[in-house]
Design an enzyme around this catalytic site. Structure first.
Site, short mmCIF file in Angstrom:
data_model
loop_
_atom_site.label_atom_id
_atom_site.label_comp_id
_atom_site.label_asym_id
_atom_site.label_seq_id
_atom_site.Cartn_x
_atom_site.Cartn_y
_atom_site.Cartn_z
N LYS A 202 1.07 -1.48 -0.17
CA LYS A 202 -0.16 0.10 0.27
C LYS A 202 0.82 1.10 0.42
O LYS A 202 0.71 2.09 -0.83
CB LYS A 202 -0.07 0.25 0.92
CG LYS A 202 -2.27 1.34 1.40
CD LYS A 202 -2.35 1.42 0.45
CE LYS A 202 -3.85 2.91 0.42
NZ LYS A 202 -4.23 3.54 1.22
N CYS A 258 -4.48 10.61 1.45
CA CYS A 258 -3.29 9.41 1.28
C CYS A 258 -2.06 9.79 0.87
O CYS A 258 -0.79 9.23 1.41
CB CYS A 258 -4.15 8.25 0.75
SG CYS A 258 -5.16 7.61 1.08
#
Ligand code: UDX
Ligand code: UDX
Length: 435
Positions: A202, A258
């Protein structure tokens, strides 16, 4: 079909919950903010994400919302964590909310409930969570990392047709059970790896995407100096399959919940946990910081002193098709303009009306540009594609558009009588009057 508990009714929790319900599972989502839960229970969806409201409506009989811990864990086979992991004071991820949920998980749930981490966490969190569950006597609970790759604005498709679903499990059987939950999604890649690798996938994927954006933004800087066009350079580069076409749009920098925090988190993780200086990531962030200010520089070059000027910011959300303002370039631009003495107006179809304090919020792009000395396209909302009209030109005190997203066709905008500057694209010299 499974019974899934989700902690956190934010962008990720709501989309994940609605999509699992669509796949046939029974989902209960718990949030700690009473007002949010009340709105969800009343059928409202507190965020804007295309298709989400419709999907929740469609799956009403399989999705519910609660404030209550007992409600969410009752009969749950999977305990998904989708709570925020914001940037901490030292650049690392703040895991306070994650640990709060782990601590409050009750003992004695029947069967083998699996704790599943959707939130983005540093590498090593899974091992620490496993140890904490064991220390609390929850040895019969499984632990699986299942990172989210949902891009806002396209999140439902990203869930239903993902490039891949990644799980990392302490016990491979638990990982298999989590992958089975995705039965029905359209993907060729359901992969199970170890927990640490899943956690790093991720962070590494987001850091890579952010790197591409900063890279193309630097190419754009070069383009401006050598009279090249970054959109054409990116097109030519992207046709090489090894490079690929995506995430090569130059602009006013990346924002969102993010990229900024994940790039920082990976840099900090490298330093603190791996004793390694991740040099590229320092540059990626510095380029992005400067890129957010580029539109202000361009305004300064065109308008001179910004004091007393009025500037319209068209688009405020960090990207189109969302109301999300987290780390939005518009905030940095607005603050710099206000500090420079300008009056700032803002238009956005979805961002909250008080999204940026100190600016005048306008209901339409036309209202925002009326009497303005310049307009800056900050977010590439599709509504702005047709902004370069005679009506807009005539309404502006000075018909100057700084196109921070390379949304418009430079020739057409110039032909419509605007002064126009994009990012990394040749700008027709403003005609010099010869006396
Ligand atoms: C997510 C992830 O979880 C984060 O790790 C990832 O990197 C980005 O996306 P997101 O869904 O965007 O976060 O966050 P947000 O929209 O802030 O939603 C989180 C929700 O959790 C909020 O509704 C908040 O009220 C709730 N919450 C917070 C809890 O239910 N419990 C808490 O202890 C803290
Ligand atoms: C991102 C990741 O794409 C997703 O997989 C992850 O799980 C969460 O973070 P998101 O932040 O919602 O998703 O949006 P994204 O579409 O990735 O855009 C991030 C930022 O980069 C936006 O500010 C966008 O405007 C900017 N961007 C994107 C560019 O400047 N140029 C590009 O070519 C692409």
């Amino acid at each position: 079909m499974a019974r899934i508990a989700i902690f956190g009714a934010g962008y990720v929790g709501l989309v994940t919950g609605a999509c699992f319900a669509k796949l046939g599972h029974t989902v209960v989502i718990r949030d700690v903010v009473p007002e949010k839960v009340a709105r969800l229970q009343a059928g409202e969806v507190p965020i804007y994400e295309p298709g989400l409201r419709e999907l929740i409506d469609e799956c009403r009989d399989r999705i519910s919302f609660t404030l209550d811990l007992d409600d969410v864990v009752k009969d749950a086979e999977f305990l998904y964590l989708a709570v925020p992991t914001p940037e901490g004071e030292l650049g690392d991820a703040n895991l306070q909310y994650v640990w709060e949920v782990i601590e409050e998980l009750p003992e004695g749930l029947p069967g083998r409930p699996v704790v599943v981490m959707k939130s983005t966490v540093p590498v090593g969190t899974g091992a620490r969570a496993r140890a904490r569950l064991d220390a609390r006597g929850l040895t019969s609970y499984g632990y699986v990392s299942n990172p989210e790759f949902l891009a806002e604005g396209n999140a439902i498709d990203d869930f239903m047709k993902p490039d891949r679903v990644v799980v990392g499990a302490v016990d491979p059987e638990d990982g298999k059970r989590v992958l089975d939950l995705y039965d029905g999604v359209d993907t060729e890649h359901l992969i199970e790896i170890d927990v640490e690798s899943a956690e790093l996938v991720k962070l590494a994927a987001n850091a890579m995407l952010a790197t591409r954006i900063s890279f193309i933004n630097e190419i754009a800087r070069i383009c401006e100096r050598v009279n090249a066009d970054v959109t054409k350079v990116a097109y030519g580069m992207g046709l090489d399959k090894r490079v690929g076409e995506f995430f090569l749009k130059a602009g006013v920098g990346y924002g969102g919940s993010c990229f900024p925090k994940d790039v920082k988190a990976l840099e900090t993780l490298a330093k603190n946990d791996a004793d390694y200086t991740f040099r590229i990531l320092a540059a990626v962030q510095e380029v992005n910081r400067l890129q957010k200010l580029l539109a202000v520089e361009k305004l300064g070059q065109r308008l001179g002193d910004l004091r007393g000027r009025t500037v319209a910011l068209l688009g405020l959300a960090f990207k189109p098709e969302t109301n999300d303002m987290r780390e939005a370039p518009s905030e940095v631009i607005a603050r710099a303009l206000i500090d420079g003495g300008a009056t700032v107006r803002g238009w956005d179809p979805e961002a909250d009306s008080d999204a940026i304090p100190g600016i005048e919020r306008c209901a339409t792009p036309l209202e925002a540009v009326t009497g303005a000395d310049a307009a800056v396209i900050v977010t590439d909302w599709k509504e702005l594609k047709s902004i370069a009209t005679a009506e807009v030109r005539d309404a502006m005190a000075r018909p100057l558009i700084i196109d921070g997203r390379n949304l418009l066709d430079p020739e057409a905008v110039a032909a419509a009588g605007f002064e126009y500057e994009a990012i990394g694209r040749p700008t027709k010299a403003t005609p010099v009057a010869v006396s």
